[in-house]
Design an enzyme around this catalytic site. Structure first.
Site, PDB file in Angstrom:
ATOM      1  N   HIS A   1       1.156  -1.222   0.424  1.00 31.46           N
ATOM      2  CA  HIS A   1      -0.236  -0.209  -0.427  1.00 31.46           C
ATOM      3  C   HIS A   1       1.482   1.052   0.188  1.00 31.46           C
ATOM      4  O   HIS A   1       0.876   2.520  -0.894  1.00 31.46           O
ATOM      5  CB  HIS A   1      -1.246   0.209   1.110  1.00 31.46           C
ATOM      6  CG  HIS A   1      -1.887  -0.849   0.926  1.00 31.46           C
ATOM      7  ND1 HIS A   1      -1.964  -2.020   0.930  1.00 31.46           N
ATOM      8  CD2 HIS A   1      -3.554  -0.202   0.830  1.00 31.46           C
ATOM      9  CE1 HIS A   1      -3.433  -2.150   0.889  1.00 31.46           C
ATOM     10  NE2 HIS A   1      -4.179  -1.414   1.011  1.00 31.46           N
TER      11      HIS A   1
ATOM     12  N   HIS B   1       0.920  -3.969   9.208  1.00 31.10           N
ATOM     13  CA  HIS B   1       2.103  -3.459   8.746  1.00 31.10           C
ATOM     14  C   HIS B   1       3.273  -2.868   9.800  1.00 31.10           C
ATOM     15  O   HIS B   1       2.252  -2.108  10.037  1.00 31.10           O
ATOM     16  CB  HIS B   1       3.071  -3.444   7.716  1.00 31.10           C
ATOM     17  CG  HIS B   1       2.885  -3.362   6.237  1.00 31.10           C
ATOM     18  ND1 HIS B   1       4.087  -4.216   5.830  1.00 31.10           N
ATOM     19  CD2 HIS B   1       0.931  -3.183   5.333  1.00 31.10           C
ATOM     20  CE1 HIS B   1       2.861  -4.849   4.101  1.00 31.10           C
ATOM     21  NE2 HIS B   1       1.442  -4.362   4.149  1.00 31.10           N
TER      22      HIS B   1
END
Length: 228
Positions: free
Chosen positions: A142, A190
Site C-alpha cells: 500500500h 505492517h
C-alpha cells in the site's frame, strides 16, 4: 547566453544514480529485518502494539481505517491512475508522458511483489487482531504503491497545472502517502519499517523513472531556461 542541455546519457545515468542511492537505505533495512536486529524489531513491535490497541478501542476509527485499506489497494489506485493517463493522452495529447506514467506504476507494482518474496518477512502477529492481510510484510505494498502513484500523478499532470495547483497537488499526494502509512500500522498489518521501506522504494522507482523519461523524451522548448 548559450543554453546547455544535459545529454540523454547523462540524464539517464543521473536517474540510475538517484534511484540506487534511495534504494540503499531500503536494502539496509531489509537486511536488519531479515536478521531480526533488536532495536528495529523492538521499535516495530511496540508501534504495532500501541497502534492496534488504539484502533481496537475506537470502532469508528477501525471502520475508517478498513475503508481506507480497501480504497487504497494497488488495484484501485492503479486503475484510477490508468484512467487519468488515458484522459491526459486523449484530451491533452501528452502521449509519451501518459505511457511513462502507466508503465512506471505497473513496474512498481510488480517490483513490490519481487522484493516481498526476496525478504519474506512475516506479517505482525497481534493478539485480537483488528485486520488481516495475506502475503509477506516487507515492504508495504500500500505504502509503496501510493508513494509511486503520488509522484507519478504529480509529474503526469504538472504541465497542466496552474501555480496554486502546483502547490496543492504535491501536498495532497504527500498527505495521502502519510495517511496510508499510518493506516497500515494502526491496523497491525505492517510494521513501521515496512511502511518506511515502501515509501522510499516507491519514490525511488518513480523518481528515477521520471529522470530517465526526461532523458529519453525530447526536450520541449518551454523546458529550456530563458536566454539572456
Amino acid at each position: 547566453m548559450a543554453v546547455v542541455v544535459p545529454s540523454r546519457a547523462r540524464r539517464i545515468l543521473r536517474a540510475v544514480v538517484v534511484a540506487a542511492t534511495l534504494t540503499v537505505p531500503v536494502a539496509v533495512l531489509a537486511y536488519l529485518v531479515r536478521v531480526q536486529a533488536g532495536p528495529v524489531v523492538d521499535l516495530d513491535q511496540s508501534a504495532v502494539r500501541v497502534g492496534t490497541d488504539l484502533t481496537r478501542e475506537q470502532p469508528v476509527v477501525r471502520a475508517l481505517l478498513l475503508t481506507w485499506q480497501t480504497a487504497f489497494q494497488a488495484r484501485w489506485v492503479n486503475l484510477a491512475v490508468t484512467l487519468l493517463c488515458l484522459w491526459v493522452w486523449r484530451r491533452h495529447g501528452l502521449r509519451t508522458r501518459a505511457l511513462w506514467a502507466f508503465v512506471t506504476l505497473m513496474l512498481t507494482w510488480g517490483l513490490n511483489l519481487v522484493v516481498k518474496t526476496g525478504v519474506q518477512r512475516a506479517r505482525p502477529v497481534v493478539d485480537e487482531a483488528v485486520a488481516y492481510a495475506p502475503g509477506f510484510s516487507f515492504p508495504s505494498g500500500h505504502a509503496m504503491n501510493t508513494a509511486a502513484a503520488g509522484l507519478v500523478v504529480t509529474a503526469l499532470v504538472w504541465p497542466l497545472l496552474g501555480p496554486r495547483a502546483r502547490v496543492a497537488v504535491p501536498l495532497v499526494a504527500g498527505l495521502l502517502v502519510v495517511l496510508t502509512g499510518i493506516d497500515r500500522v494502526l491496523l497491525g498489518v505492517h510494521y513501521p519499517s515496512d511502511v518506511v521501506a515502501g515509501v522510499v522504494l516507491g519514490f525511488a522507482v518513480a523518481g528515477g523513472s521520471y529522470l530517465g523519461y526526461v532523458g529519453w523524451s525530447p526536450v520541449h522548448p518551454t523546458d529550456l531556461p530563458a536566454r539572456s
